[in-house]
Design an enzyme around this catalytic site. Sequence first.
Site, mmCIF file in Angstrom:
data_model
loop_
_atom_site.group_PDB
_atom_site.id
_atom_site.type_symbol
_atom_site.label_atom_id
_atom_site.label_comp_id
_atom_site.label_asym_id
_atom_site.label_seq_id
_atom_site.Cartn_x
_atom_site.Cartn_y
_atom_site.Cartn_z
ATOM 1 N N LYS A 74 -22.734 58.178 -40.619
ATOM 2 C CA LYS A 74 -22.321 57.587 -41.888
ATOM 3 C C LYS A 74 -21.891 56.156 -41.671
ATOM 4 O O LYS A 74 -21.261 55.825 -40.657
ATOM 5 C CB LYS A 74 -21.148 58.368 -42.490
ATOM 6 C CG LYS A 74 -21.085 58.311 -44.000
ATOM 7 C CD LYS A 74 -22.186 59.171 -44.597
ATOM 8 C CE LYS A 74 -22.079 59.301 -46.107
ATOM 9 N NZ LYS A 74 -23.098 60.210 -46.654
ATOM 10 N N GLY A 175 -17.137 65.223 -62.689
ATOM 11 C CA GLY A 175 -17.868 64.079 -62.158
ATOM 12 C C GLY A 175 -19.260 63.983 -62.752
ATOM 13 O O GLY A 175 -20.079 64.891 -62.579
ATOM 14 N N GLY A 177 -21.584 61.346 -62.294
ATOM 15 C CA GLY A 177 -22.373 60.297 -61.678
ATOM 16 C C GLY A 177 -23.850 60.674 -61.710
ATOM 17 O O GLY A 177 -24.284 61.527 -62.486
ATOM 18 N N VAL A 179 -25.714 62.440 -59.732
ATOM 19 C CA VAL A 179 -26.006 63.848 -59.462
ATOM 20 C C VAL A 179 -25.374 64.755 -60.506
ATOM 21 O O VAL A 179 -26.031 65.653 -61.044
ATOM 22 C CB VAL A 179 -25.530 64.236 -58.047
ATOM 23 C CG1 VAL A 179 -25.725 65.725 -57.806
ATOM 24 C CG2 VAL A 179 -26.291 63.436 -56.995
ATOM 25 N N TYR A 181 -24.536 64.222 -63.578
ATOM 26 C CA TYR A 181 -25.178 64.142 -64.896
ATOM 27 C C TYR A 181 -26.512 64.890 -64.891
ATOM 28 O O TYR A 181 -26.834 65.607 -65.850
ATOM 29 C CB TYR A 181 -25.392 62.685 -65.293
ATOM 30 C CG TYR A 181 -25.423 62.484 -66.787
ATOM 31 C CD1 TYR A 181 -24.246 62.309 -67.503
ATOM 32 C CD2 TYR A 181 -26.622 62.503 -67.497
ATOM 33 C CE1 TYR A 181 -24.254 62.152 -68.878
ATOM 34 C CE2 TYR A 181 -26.642 62.350 -68.866
ATOM 35 C CZ TYR A 181 -25.455 62.170 -69.558
ATOM 36 O OH TYR A 181 -25.469 62.038 -70.914
#
Length: 340
Positions: A74, A175, A177, A179, A181
């Site tokens: 990451k 949430g 965002g 994904v 949505y």
Amino acid sequence: MWQQNYEGVFFLQDRASGFKAIIAIDNTRLGPALGGCRMWQYDSDEAAVTDALRLAKGMTYKSAISGLTYGGGKAVILSHPGQGAREQLFRTLGRYIDKLQGHYITGMDLGTTVADMDRIRETTSYVTDVSGSLGAVNDLTATMTAYGVFLGIRASMKRVFGMESTLGRTIAVQGLGKVGYRLCRYLREDGAYLVVTDIDPERVKQAATDFGATPCKPEAILSVPCDVFAPCALGGILNDAALKRLDCRIVAGAANNQLAEARHGEKLRELGILYAPDYVINAGGIIVTGSELGGGDAAEAKRNVEKIYGTLTNVYETAAATGTSTSAAADRMTEDILRK
């Protein structure tokens, strides 16, 4: 305290441009470390390192349980410059990534875009999600992540209720965002009743319009009576306080590192709540990236994402057979893969 079994942590800084970033490489036993580049405002450098290491480990497990030949890594950028400086920032990150000579391959993550990946591509080839790539076209990475979570919810419904359909079931989505949505769209098309929240009230309004969803304040979403709670925002949401408030039968969502501590997986089992381990259910994005790096197309990527249903079912069966939490069962299955 940071985990002690990671392979490397690189602290990157360029004082002239204000660039400051961290690359964490957890494990490369199965192949090069694969994991996105996140841009986020952290309270401290230590918090950023901790997050990078947890996310990198999650990528190791996500790749292994999904049958990919990649490890986990990451990148976390701590700088937040204006547009011109932002472009230079990602070019600088690309130069640092290039010095690792393929040991780490990056891509999009929270706070970064296809345009950012294009800037990285100017200084290294070890990057995915660039313009025209499989994951970037029609934002396939986000779409397939949401699709995988949707399939995982159906597998969880089958386990708990004996029927995989979400028709008439209440799903609370935290949430909205990219994904979250898209997950709402899949769920609504399947007949689910949605209760949604987000820190951006405009997204909530749009979800109410598009999906007939019931808006909920962020601080109240954990207490909503529902069949499935779907955390799709930041990690660490499943802590002691949250578990006391949950009123659901299933927790299955797209967020990474949902368990604040490993013991919370066992606590969910004690509460009779089925937990879909995050790195199993939300692996759609990295599966798309793996397909892209292997020369596959969108159809192949979708077929591979559809395997999440079976993988998650195996986790549930293993947990039941061993009398352990689903998170512990998934960890054990993944660690067996890494050892072999």
